[in-house]
Scaffold this motif. Structure first.
Motif, PDB file in Angstrom:
ATOM      1  N   LYS A 103       0.840  -1.150  -0.029  1.00 20.23           N
ATOM      2  CA  LYS A 103       0.069  -0.031   0.015  1.00 20.23           C
ATOM      3  C   LYS A 103       0.942   1.278  -0.071  1.00 20.23           C
ATOM      4  O   LYS A 103       0.575   2.366  -0.896  1.00 20.23           O
ATOM      5  N   LEU A 104       1.844   1.135   0.823  1.00 20.92           N
ATOM      6  CA  LEU A 104       2.775   2.437   0.800  1.00 20.92           C
ATOM      7  C   LEU A 104       3.572   2.689  -0.582  1.00 20.92           C
ATOM      8  O   LEU A 104       3.556   3.816  -1.020  1.00 20.92           O
ATOM      9  N   ASP A 105       4.039   1.605  -1.258  1.00 19.40           N
ATOM     10  CA  ASP A 105       4.498   1.728  -2.671  1.00 19.40           C
ATOM     11  C   ASP A 105       3.418   2.240  -3.596  1.00 19.40           C
ATOM     12  O   ASP A 105       3.969   2.882  -4.468  1.00 19.40           O
ATOM     13  N   ASP A 106       2.345   1.790  -3.511  1.00 20.10           N
ATOM     14  CA  ASP A 106       1.215   2.155  -4.331  1.00 20.10           C
ATOM     15  C   ASP A 106       0.912   3.528  -4.231  1.00 20.10           C
ATOM     16  O   ASP A 106       0.651   4.310  -5.077  1.00 20.10           O
ATOM     17  N   ILE A 107       0.746   4.118  -3.023  1.00 20.57           N
ATOM     18  CA  ILE A 107       0.619   5.466  -2.727  1.00 20.57           C
ATOM     19  C   ILE A 107       1.627   6.450  -2.766  1.00 20.57           C
ATOM     20  O   ILE A 107       1.307   7.612  -3.308  1.00 20.57           O
ATOM     21  N   HIS A 108       2.602   6.168  -2.483  1.00 24.64           N
ATOM     22  CA  HIS A 108       4.091   7.037  -2.364  1.00 24.64           C
ATOM     23  C   HIS A 108       5.144   6.899  -3.343  1.00 24.64           C
ATOM     24  O   HIS A 108       5.252   5.661  -3.666  1.00 24.64           O
ATOM     25  N   ASP A 109       5.602   7.682  -3.765  1.00 25.09           N
ATOM     26  CA  ASP A 109       6.966   7.777  -4.620  1.00 25.09           C
ATOM     27  C   ASP A 109       8.087   8.076  -3.834  1.00 25.09           C
ATOM     28  O   ASP A 109       8.147   9.023  -3.423  1.00 25.09           O
ATOM     29  N   PHE A 110       8.899   6.916  -3.614  1.00 27.79           N
ATOM     30  CA  PHE A 110       9.961   7.407  -2.518  1.00 27.79           C
ATOM     31  C   PHE A 110      11.149   7.610  -3.366  1.00 27.79           C
ATOM     32  O   PHE A 110      11.382   7.403  -4.450  1.00 27.79           O
ATOM     33  N   PRO A 111      11.991   8.432  -2.578  1.00 27.88           N
ATOM     34  CA  PRO A 111      11.721   9.286  -1.217  1.00 27.88           C
ATOM     35  C   PRO A 111      10.663  10.407  -1.346  1.00 27.88           C
ATOM     36  O   PRO A 111      10.382  10.980  -2.213  1.00 27.88           O
ATOM     37  N   THR A 112      10.140  10.239  -0.250  1.00 25.77           N
ATOM     38  CA  THR A 112       8.810  11.293  -0.037  1.00 25.77           C
ATOM     39  C   THR A 112       9.026  11.978   1.418  1.00 25.77           C
ATOM     40  O   THR A 112       9.414  11.471   2.569  1.00 25.77           O
ATOM     41  N   LEU A 113       8.040  12.961   1.740  1.00 31.27           N
ATOM     42  CA  LEU A 113       7.899  13.617   2.804  1.00 31.27           C
ATOM     43  C   LEU A 113       6.809  12.669   3.524  1.00 31.27           C
ATOM     44  O   LEU A 113       5.599  12.781   3.008  1.00 31.27           O
ATOM     45  N   TYR A 114       6.838  12.033   4.673  1.00 31.84           N
ATOM     46  CA  TYR A 114       6.097  11.245   5.111  1.00 31.84           C
ATOM     47  C   TYR A 114       5.618  11.625   6.452  1.00 31.84           C
ATOM     48  O   TYR A 114       6.485  12.100   7.256  1.00 31.84           O
ATOM     49  N   MET A 115       4.406  11.634   6.943  1.00 36.45           N
ATOM     50  CA  MET A 115       3.854  12.087   7.899  1.00 36.45           C
ATOM     51  C   MET A 115       3.526  11.138   9.080  1.00 36.45           C
ATOM     52  O   MET A 115       2.666  10.196   8.565  1.00 36.45           O
ATOM     53  N   PHE A 116       4.361  10.974  10.240  1.00 38.66           N
ATOM     54  CA  PHE A 116       3.875  10.222  11.344  1.00 38.66           C
ATOM     55  C   PHE A 116       2.891  10.925  12.420  1.00 38.66           C
ATOM     56  O   PHE A 116       3.308  11.742  12.723  1.00 38.66           O
ATOM     57  N   LYS A 117       1.949  10.051  12.864  1.00 39.80           N
ATOM     58  CA  LYS A 117       1.265  10.708  14.101  1.00 39.80           C
ATOM     59  C   LYS A 117       0.993   9.533  15.008  1.00 39.80           C
ATOM     60  O   LYS A 117       0.664   8.369  14.899  1.00 39.80           O
ATOM     61  N   PHE A 118       1.249   9.936  16.219  1.00 34.37           N
ATOM     62  CA  PHE A 118       1.234   9.324  17.467  1.00 34.37           C
ATOM     63  C   PHE A 118       0.523   9.877  18.713  1.00 34.37           C
ATOM     64  O   PHE A 118       0.613  11.170  18.714  1.00 34.37           O
TER      65      PHE A 118
END
Length: 87
Positions: A12-27
């Protein structure tokens, strides 16, 4: 991440994002666990938002990520923090 297998999540990550990318983590963590989350992102600026009663804190990190494997590695390290909720 519990609702996905690691392989499904990676796909799913590979389908949605083109790496490298700015990714948001939320905890979400208790106030005393903020430093443990900060340790996951030592060179990144984090945004903190306390809950209305101050018991919990939402922590957001926007990080340049090189691959889906790197995203998964961060989540695996985060799971070691007691009581953490990943959003």
């Amino acid at each position: 991440m519990s609702q996905f297998t690691t392989e499904e999540f990676k796909r799913k990550l590979d389908d949605i994002h083109d790496f490298p990318t700015l990714y948001m983590f939320k905890f979400i963590v208790t106030e005393d666990k903020k430093s443990a989350v900060k340790a996951l992102f030592p060179s990144s600026e984090l945004n903190y938002k306390p809950s209305s009663k101050g018991k919990y804190t939402s922590v957001t990190a926007k990080v340049m990520i090189q691959s889906s494997d790197h995203v998964i590695d961060v989540y695996k390290e985060a799971q070691k923090i007691e009581g953490i909720i990943a959003l």
